[in-house]
Enzyme design. Structure first.
Site: not given
Ligand code: SAH
Length: 367
Positions: A108, A121, A128, A132, A135, A359
């Site tokens: 996406e 974005c 991934c 985490c 996420c 996000c």
């Molecule tokens: N792998 C990269 C890009 C990921 S997405 C990274 O971790 O930085 C970009 C941001 O969104 C990251 O800071 C990630 O931690 C955050 N993110 C992921 N899931 C989220 C959620 N459920 N709520 C808020 N931020 C989130």
């Protein structure tokens, strides 16, 4: 010995996306065009069509003879991204696109228009591998790395829609790109780096965007951050910290068991020292998990005096998770403490929530 292996091992595996102009740098493009029996200068004509004019119809390449148009575009401009759907919100100024690749992999991208800029974005991987727990993308695991051209195509698709006036607000240009879609960009290092070059090389070699308007966001793969430092680029580095202490970060960002908070931040400070660029520290505010005042104070001590600012992101709860966003007064107190420690802090606007485009909500599923 390999000779005796069953035939299946010799079968051609279509595991890689077809090669595309955007995978290649200008020298490689000339070689590719020459290999197709055309003079090398055609590479620049093709690049001008693709990067300079955002063209997607070979018929409009009128500076090329008709037969050459077809041959070169079939070989070097194969369609890579099929739209599965586009969904919009925020009065048409936010648009999420779900793409299907040649092998069925889904990923996406999100276009966000503000009065002064348009941000794409983009995803660097389908899925991934970082797992985490907060996420949505992390829950499904890694499908595969995206190719350079698959990354660039997400930006080009947004740029085309904008230039054709398909996005509310009239014709425009993509000014910013953030690698904050699906995937861990530094785990797909070479392709992500090549895509940054395509985005920032001056037209017609690339899209001519400013390096300062590109943000690479990482969980904190410290050796890869050092590698990025050595590239001498001026892209913005965002570090998804989410906790100032290893005990909690080990559970929020599993790769923290390999590279600790101290190592990640040291690599980030080296990046800041060498590039002069302010590091963006991402911190998802998770109710009763990482939002305690003492954690704000600890974070403040880690960042105070450094070239950094904190982006607090209200957690977007993912389906099936017990976690929620911090209460607003808690968020305000967290921010107040960071600012009191001299750390510039802002709260991230969570656009696209209702289309699962905010996000951490990107989790392409076929429906
Ligand atoms: N792998 C990269 C890009 C990921 S997405 C990274 O971790 O930085 C970009 C941001 O969104 C990251 O800071 C990630 O931690 C955050 N993110 C992921 N899931 C989220 C959620 N459920 N709520 C808020 N931020 C989130």
């Amino acid at each position: 010995m390999t000779r005796n292996l069953p035939l299946v091992f010799d079968a051609p595996r279509r595991s890689r996306p077809p090669q595309h102009l955007a995978d290649l740098d200008p020298v490689q493009r000339r070689a590719a065009v020459t290999e197709l029996g055309e003079p090398a200068f055609r590479a620049r004509q093709l690049a001008n069509h693709y990067f300079g004019r955002l063209g997607d119809d070979p018929e409009t390449m009128t500076d090329l003879p008709a037969a050459v148009r077809t041959r070169l575009s079939e070989a070097l401009l194969p369609p890579l991204l099929t739209p599965v759907r586009h969904v919009t919100c925020d009065a048409g100024t936010t648009r999420k696109s779900v793409w299907r690749a040649f092998d069925g992999a889904l990923f996406e991208s999100v276009l966000m228009r503000d009065p002064d800029r348009v941000t794409m974005c983009v995803s660097s991987q389908a899925g991934c591998g970082m797992a985490c727990p907060f996420c949505a993308t992390g829950q499904a695991g890694l499908t595969r790395n995206l190719s350079t051209a698959e990354i660039v195509e997400q930006v080009v698709a947004g740029a085309r829609s904008l230039s054709r006036g398909e996005i509310a607000g009239g014709p425009g240009r993509v000014s910013n790109v953030v690698f904050m879609g699906m995937g861990e960009p530094l785990a797909n290092y070479n392709r992500v780096l090549a895509s940054v070059r395509r985005l920032t090389d001056p037209a017609p070699d690339g899209l001519g965007m400013s390096q300062r308007h590109i943000t690479v966001s990482t969980v904190g793969l410290a050796p890869a951050i050092d590698r990025l430092t050595d590239e001498k680029l001026s892209v913005t580095l965002a570090v998804s910290l989410h906790a100032p202490d290893d005990e909690l970060r080990d559970s929020l960002i599993p790769v923290n068991t390999r590279w600790k908070v101290g190592e990640v931040l040291d690599a980030a400070w080296r990046y800041a020292d060498h590039t002069g660029r302010r590091i963006s520290i991402e911190y998802a505010m998770i109710k009763d998990v990482n939002d305690q005042p003492w954690r704000a104070d600890l974070l403040g001590r880690l960042l105070s005096g450094r070239l950094a600012h904190v982006n607090l992101i209200p957690l977007n709860p993912t389906p099936g998770s017990d976690w929620d966003a911090s209460a607003k007064p808690v968020e305000r107190e967290f921010m107040r403490r960071l600012r009191a420690a001299g750390v510039p802090t802002t709260v991230r606007d969570t656009r696209g929530r209702e289309i699962d485009g905010a996000c951490g909500q990107l989790a392409a599923a076929e429906v």
